[in-house]
Design an enzyme around this catalytic site. Structure first.
Site, PDB file in Angstrom:
ATOM      1  N   VAL A 149       0.831  -1.199   0.000  1.00 19.56           N
ATOM      2  CA  VAL A 149       0.000   0.000   0.000  1.00 19.56           C
ATOM      3  C   VAL A 149       0.868   1.251   0.000  1.00 19.56           C
ATOM      4  O   VAL A 149       1.958   1.264   0.577  1.00 19.56           O
ATOM      5  CB  VAL A 149      -0.969   0.006   1.210  1.00 19.56           C
ATOM      6  CG1 VAL A 149      -0.214   0.174   2.517  1.00 19.56           C
ATOM      7  CG2 VAL A 149      -2.036   1.091   1.061  1.00 19.56           C
ATOM      8  N   HIS A 150       0.388   2.290  -0.656  1.00 19.36           N
ATOM      9  CA  HIS A 150       0.995   3.614  -0.618  1.00 19.36           C
ATOM     10  C   HIS A 150      -0.091   4.582  -0.167  1.00 19.36           C
ATOM     11  O   HIS A 150      -0.978   4.934  -0.932  1.00 19.36           O
ATOM     12  CB  HIS A 150       1.537   4.011  -1.993  1.00 19.36           C
ATOM     13  CG  HIS A 150       2.274   5.304  -2.004  1.00 19.36           C
ATOM     14  ND1 HIS A 150       2.675   5.932  -3.170  1.00 19.36           N
ATOM     15  CD2 HIS A 150       2.699   6.118  -0.990  1.00 19.36           C
ATOM     16  CE1 HIS A 150       3.312   7.053  -2.880  1.00 19.36           C
ATOM     17  NE2 HIS A 150       3.332   7.192  -1.564  1.00 19.36           N
ATOM     18  N   ILE A 151      -0.011   4.996   1.096  1.00 21.37           N
ATOM     19  CA  ILE A 151      -1.001   5.900   1.659  1.00 21.37           C
ATOM     20  C   ILE A 151      -0.823   7.288   1.050  1.00 21.37           C
ATOM     21  O   ILE A 151       0.295   7.775   0.904  1.00 21.37           O
ATOM     22  CB  ILE A 151      -0.869   5.959   3.196  1.00 21.37           C
ATOM     23  CG1 ILE A 151      -1.187   4.588   3.810  1.00 21.37           C
ATOM     24  CG2 ILE A 151      -1.757   7.037   3.789  1.00 21.37           C
ATOM     25  CD1 ILE A 151      -2.577   4.076   3.539  1.00 21.37           C
TER      26      ILE A 151
END
Length: 363
Positions: A149-151
């Site tokens: 994931v890349h917030i």
């Protein structure tokens, strides 16, 4: 804090790359935001390969296109003399700026076992929905479920907190759709939020970060690092054979490997503005060239609201001596967000304090 990693006898040097051998212990797993991978920005794929080759498996954020992912794979295959493989997601994003998630692995060490899934985000909480897949060690048969994931960085800290809070629902969803891997989950990512931030409270009930000290984003000042945004999260109760976890200071590594000095300006421009974070399965270690030391990136220690001196508390943003004394008088605190009870600390100032990641309430 700093620590040194020394070379030991079972290392294999291939083209100036330190690589694992079949006789060594099991896997080395990493997470790395490779800033704008695939864009024509002068990226040094040879340097990227030198760093990625320290690991057997890398979860990549900010892959801008498939061409960049394949070029890195091919560079690794050529430079190590071993086959590497990749798996990547569709382009994710709400606007014209879209990124892919990618998994990159050494084929003689890791096997993809299936189950590649993009999260079905019915509530549209994530700007880039997480991506996951299952893998197995070819050496030991140890399985793990990798989620990536890349917030979003967003315009405000609150934007990041909203996505981080949504990770609890995603974490539970992973266990529901792949219950056989519930105790084997690893969440890799660039979270754009320090692990001590209160926004993690819900996920912390069931998971924990493997890295709690140091920093991962390269400062514009040479050999200085800023925020601990990159991390790996695992279940509090898990069946993973976890060993050492840490941060690889790649500008130092490249300086030692190439003989040319890699300052942060060059490293940010040609490689990434993030350092990889990693976890090793039990019995493994990373290797530096003989006699060399890699200083682990350091960041300011956590300032515990219940334990720190008044002088230490004044190191926090917007905290002068009067407010530090008010914090001292208000003990015990159960969470950083309670500082809004202090006169003069409103939402904006509280967000600034939380963003640094320096304030905490130790359990």
């Amino acid at each position: 804090m700093s620590r040194a990693w020394k070379a030991i006898g079972l290392s294999l040097l291939v083209g100036c790359l330190w690589l694992p051998t079949a006789a060594m212990a099991d896997l080395r797993l990493a997470s790395w935001n490779i800033q704008n991978l695939g864009w024509n920005t002068g990226k040094d794929y040879g340097a990227l390969a030198r760093i990625a080759a320290h690991f057997d498996f890398v979860a990549i954020q900010e892959a801008m296109n498939a061409e960049g992912v394949y070029r890195l794979r091919d560079t690794l295959t050529e430079s190590t003399g071993e086959p590497w493989e990749v798996l990547y997601s569709d382009a994710m994003g709400r606007s014209s700026y879209r990124e892919k998630y990618a998994f990159l692995w050494r084929e003689n060490a890791v096997e993809y076992t299936g189950g590649a899934l993009t999260y079905i985000d019915d509530a549209d909480r994530f700007a880039r929905e997480p991506f996951s897949a299952a893998f197995r060690s070819r050496g030991t048969g140890q399985e793990f479920l990798a989620a990536n994931v890349h917030i979003t960085y967003g315009q405000r800290v609150a934007d990041r907190v909203a996505e981080v809070e949504a990770l609890r629902r995603y974490w539970d969803w992973l266990a529901d759709v792949q219950p056989e891997h519930a105790r084997l989950r690893i969440l890799f990512g660039d979270f754009n939020l320090q692990p001590h931030h209160d926004g993690w409270a819900t996920l912390r009930e069931v998971a924990k970060p493997l890295i709690t000290e140091g920093a991962t984003t390269l400062s514009t000042h040479d050999r200085r690092y800023a925020n601990l945004y990159d991390n790996l999260w695992v279940p509090r109760q898990h069946d993973l054979p976890l060993g050492e976890a840490g941060i690889l200071p790649f500008p130092v590594v490249l300086t030692e490997a190439t003989g040319g000095y890699w300052d942060h300006e060059k490293a940010r421009d040609r490689v990434s503005d993030h350092a990889p974070v990693y976890v090793l399965f039990e019995g493994n270690t990373l290797h530096a060239p003989e006699g060399a030391e890699w200083a682990e990136p350091a960041s300011p220690a956590c300032i515990d609201l219940n334990q720190a001196s008044i002088r230490s508390l004044t190191a926090l943003p917007h905290i002068g001596e009067a407010r530090a004394q008010a914090i001292h008088a208000g003990r015990p605190w159960s969470a950083v967000h309670e500082l809004d009870q202090i006169r003069g600390i409103g939402g904006g100032r509280l967000a600034d304090i939380q963003e640094t990641g320096q304030a905490c309430v130790q359990p």
